[in-house]
Motif scaffolding. Structure first.
Motif, mmCIF file in Angstrom:
data_model
loop_
_atom_site.group_PDB
_atom_site.id
_atom_site.type_symbol
_atom_site.label_atom_id
_atom_site.label_comp_id
_atom_site.label_asym_id
_atom_site.label_seq_id
_atom_site.Cartn_x
_atom_site.Cartn_y
_atom_site.Cartn_z
ATOM 1 N N GLY A 134 0.578 -1.176 -0.357
ATOM 2 C CA GLY A 134 0.004 -0.053 -0.487
ATOM 3 C C GLY A 134 0.883 1.203 -0.016
ATOM 4 N N THR A 135 2.239 0.976 -0.102
ATOM 5 C CA THR A 135 2.668 2.359 0.459
ATOM 6 C C THR A 135 3.387 3.060 -1.204
ATOM 7 N N MET A 136 3.620 3.470 -1.534
ATOM 8 C CA MET A 136 4.289 4.738 -2.855
ATOM 9 C C MET A 136 5.079 3.540 -3.516
ATOM 10 N N LYS A 137 5.274 3.214 -4.659
ATOM 11 C CA LYS A 137 6.062 2.065 -4.963
ATOM 12 C C LYS A 137 7.016 3.127 -7.230
ATOM 13 N N PHE A 138 8.337 2.691 -6.804
ATOM 14 C CA PHE A 138 8.869 3.416 -8.117
ATOM 15 C C PHE A 138 9.446 2.322 -9.061
ATOM 16 N N SER A 139 9.500 3.279 -10.591
ATOM 17 C CA SER A 139 9.240 2.442 -11.625
ATOM 18 C C SER A 139 10.749 1.392 -11.013
ATOM 19 N N GLY A 140 10.735 0.901 -12.082
ATOM 20 C CA GLY A 140 12.450 0.305 -11.659
ATOM 21 C C GLY A 140 12.640 -0.612 -10.334
ATOM 22 N N LEU A 141 12.087 -0.324 -9.195
ATOM 23 C CA LEU A 141 12.783 -1.907 -7.926
ATOM 24 C C LEU A 141 11.560 -2.292 -8.544
ATOM 25 N N ALA A 142 11.381 -3.562 -9.822
ATOM 26 C CA ALA A 142 10.405 -4.265 -9.552
ATOM 27 C C ALA A 142 11.602 -5.669 -8.316
ATOM 28 N N ALA A 143 12.412 -5.840 -8.371
ATOM 29 C CA ALA A 143 13.549 -7.044 -7.994
ATOM 30 C C ALA A 143 13.695 -6.373 -6.781
ATOM 31 N N TYR A 144 14.099 -4.874 -6.319
ATOM 32 C CA TYR A 144 14.160 -4.594 -4.965
ATOM 33 C C TYR A 144 13.348 -4.633 -3.927
ATOM 34 N N SER A 145 11.991 -4.059 -4.375
ATOM 35 C CA SER A 145 11.068 -4.154 -3.637
ATOM 36 C C SER A 145 9.996 -5.559 -3.487
ATOM 37 N N SER A 146 9.629 -5.912 -4.068
ATOM 38 C CA SER A 146 9.191 -7.345 -4.318
ATOM 39 C C SER A 146 10.073 -8.176 -3.259
ATOM 40 N N SER A 147 11.432 -8.693 -3.359
ATOM 41 C CA SER A 147 12.216 -8.502 -2.327
ATOM 42 C C SER A 147 12.413 -8.324 -0.800
ATOM 43 N N LYS A 148 11.968 -7.039 -0.365
ATOM 44 C CA LYS A 148 11.791 -6.756 0.800
ATOM 45 C C LYS A 148 10.131 -6.545 0.675
ATOM 46 N N GLY A 149 9.284 -6.498 0.214
ATOM 47 C CA GLY A 149 8.246 -7.092 0.711
ATOM 48 C C GLY A 149 8.100 -9.102 1.195
ATOM 49 N N ALA A 150 9.244 -9.625 0.550
ATOM 50 C CA ALA A 150 9.069 -11.078 0.881
ATOM 51 C C ALA A 150 9.927 -11.003 2.547
ATOM 52 N N VAL A 151 10.773 -10.556 2.932
ATOM 53 C CA VAL A 151 12.061 -10.615 4.034
ATOM 54 C C VAL A 151 10.950 -10.304 5.435
ATOM 55 N N ILE A 152 9.411 -9.148 4.625
ATOM 56 C CA ILE A 152 8.720 -8.301 6.448
ATOM 57 C C ILE A 152 7.756 -9.521 6.130
ATOM 58 N N THR A 153 7.362 -10.346 5.021
ATOM 59 C CA THR A 153 6.965 -11.625 5.438
ATOM 60 C C THR A 153 6.754 -12.670 6.374
ATOM 61 N N LEU A 154 8.392 -13.094 6.149
ATOM 62 C CA LEU A 154 8.907 -13.923 6.205
ATOM 63 C C LEU A 154 9.405 -14.163 8.155
ATOM 64 N N SER A 155 9.229 -12.610 8.084
ATOM 65 C CA SER A 155 9.892 -12.233 9.845
ATOM 66 C C SER A 155 8.922 -12.182 10.254
ATOM 67 N N GLU A 156 7.469 -12.075 9.824
ATOM 68 C CA GLU A 156 6.156 -12.243 10.405
ATOM 69 C C GLU A 156 6.047 -13.711 10.372
ATOM 70 N N LEU A 157 6.229 -14.264 9.588
ATOM 71 C CA LEU A 157 6.178 -15.934 10.209
ATOM 72 C C LEU A 157 7.005 -16.006 11.309
ATOM 73 N N LEU A 158 8.068 -16.110 11.073
ATOM 74 C CA LEU A 158 9.034 -16.540 12.045
ATOM 75 C C LEU A 158 8.598 -15.956 13.624
ATOM 76 N N ALA A 159 8.585 -14.687 13.782
ATOM 77 C CA ALA A 159 7.372 -14.362 14.971
ATOM 78 C C ALA A 159 6.776 -15.395 15.305
ATOM 79 N N GLU A 160 5.684 -15.610 14.901
ATOM 80 C CA GLU A 160 4.709 -16.479 15.535
ATOM 81 C C GLU A 160 5.728 -17.864 15.551
ATOM 82 N N GLU A 161 6.640 -18.185 14.990
ATOM 83 C CA GLU A 161 7.349 -20.030 14.699
ATOM 84 C C GLU A 161 8.427 -20.148 16.130
#
Length: 225
Positions: A134-161
């Motif tokens: 839901g935050t502002m996104k920038f052209s050209g950063l598809a790989a970088y920003s999507s990877s940073k979204g992935a580690v957010i979800t990973l951390s949330e899952l590990l916090a539970e585990e």
């Protein structure tokens, strides 16, 4: 005195963080491809010159912990690879490399370090506002920003585990900070915060943030480009 692992310490925020912890008397394992000479002269810093995209990294980290510290109190996943390129021009190898450093490297290091972490330990992953839904996104950063979204979800899952073991996982989603990486993504843009200022915030959060949070994504942003 804490035993602290920090990745991406050759420049910017990671460099400042390593010095902050070491100069405060904590033990630091600094992981980066290049080793600053200031670290070699600091008795509280041990350096491993490694690329997190290399699968052998985790074996070397495990060997170090086994032979010296025996336990780890704080891990700060600060290392990051950035690619500024139109999506259709990104090769499969380029996309994979970004994920190897920003996601797979984080997962692999967690897997190795967790057996050495006890109740009260804290894992802090440095993400980006670009990885927050839901935050502002920038052209050209598809790989970088999507990877940073992935580690957010990973951390949330590990916090539970790992909550029953008392190991906290939190994410700091950073906005604009005046670093070399920012200049690579947005040449000429002057961010209001320096690497040292952001390192001060992360330093304190790593030491105390797990008292208040677990599984949280904290947005640390006064501005985004």
């Amino acid at each position: 005195m804490k035993n602290v692992i920090i990745t991406g310490t050759s420049r910017g925020i990671g460099y400042e963080l390593a010095l902050l912890f070491a100069n405060a008397g904590h033990n630091v394992l600094a992981i980066s491809r290049k080793i600053p000479k200031e670290f070699i002269e600091n008795q509280n810093i041990v350096c491993l010159g490694l690329d997190l995209a290399d699968v052998t990294v985790t074996d070397k980290v495990k060997d170090f912990i086994d032979s010296t510290w025996q336990h780890v109190d704080i891990v700060i996943h600060n290392a990051g690879a950035l690619l500024l390129k139109p999506f259709e021009e990104i090769t499969a190898d380029e996309f994979e490399y970004i994920y190897k450093v920003n996601v797979f490297g984080v997962a692999a290091l967690n897997r190795v370090v967790l057996p050495f972490m006890n109740k009260g330990s804290h894992v802090v992953t440095i993400s980006s506002m670009g990885g927050v839904q839901g935050t502002m996104k920038f052209s050209g950063l598809a790989a970088y920003s999507s990877s940073k979204g992935a580690v957010i979800t990973l951390s949330e899952l590990l916090a539970e585990e790992y909550k029953e073991r008392g190991i906290a996982f939190n994410v700091l989603a950073l906005g604009a900070v005046n670093t070399e990486m920012l200049q690579e993504a947005f040449p000429g843009y002057e961010a209001p915060l320096s690497a040292k200022q952001m390192a001060d915030y992360i330093y304190n959060f790593a030491l105390t943030g797990n008292t208040y949070f677990n599984g949280r994504v904290v947005q640390v942003s006064s501005t985004t480009p």
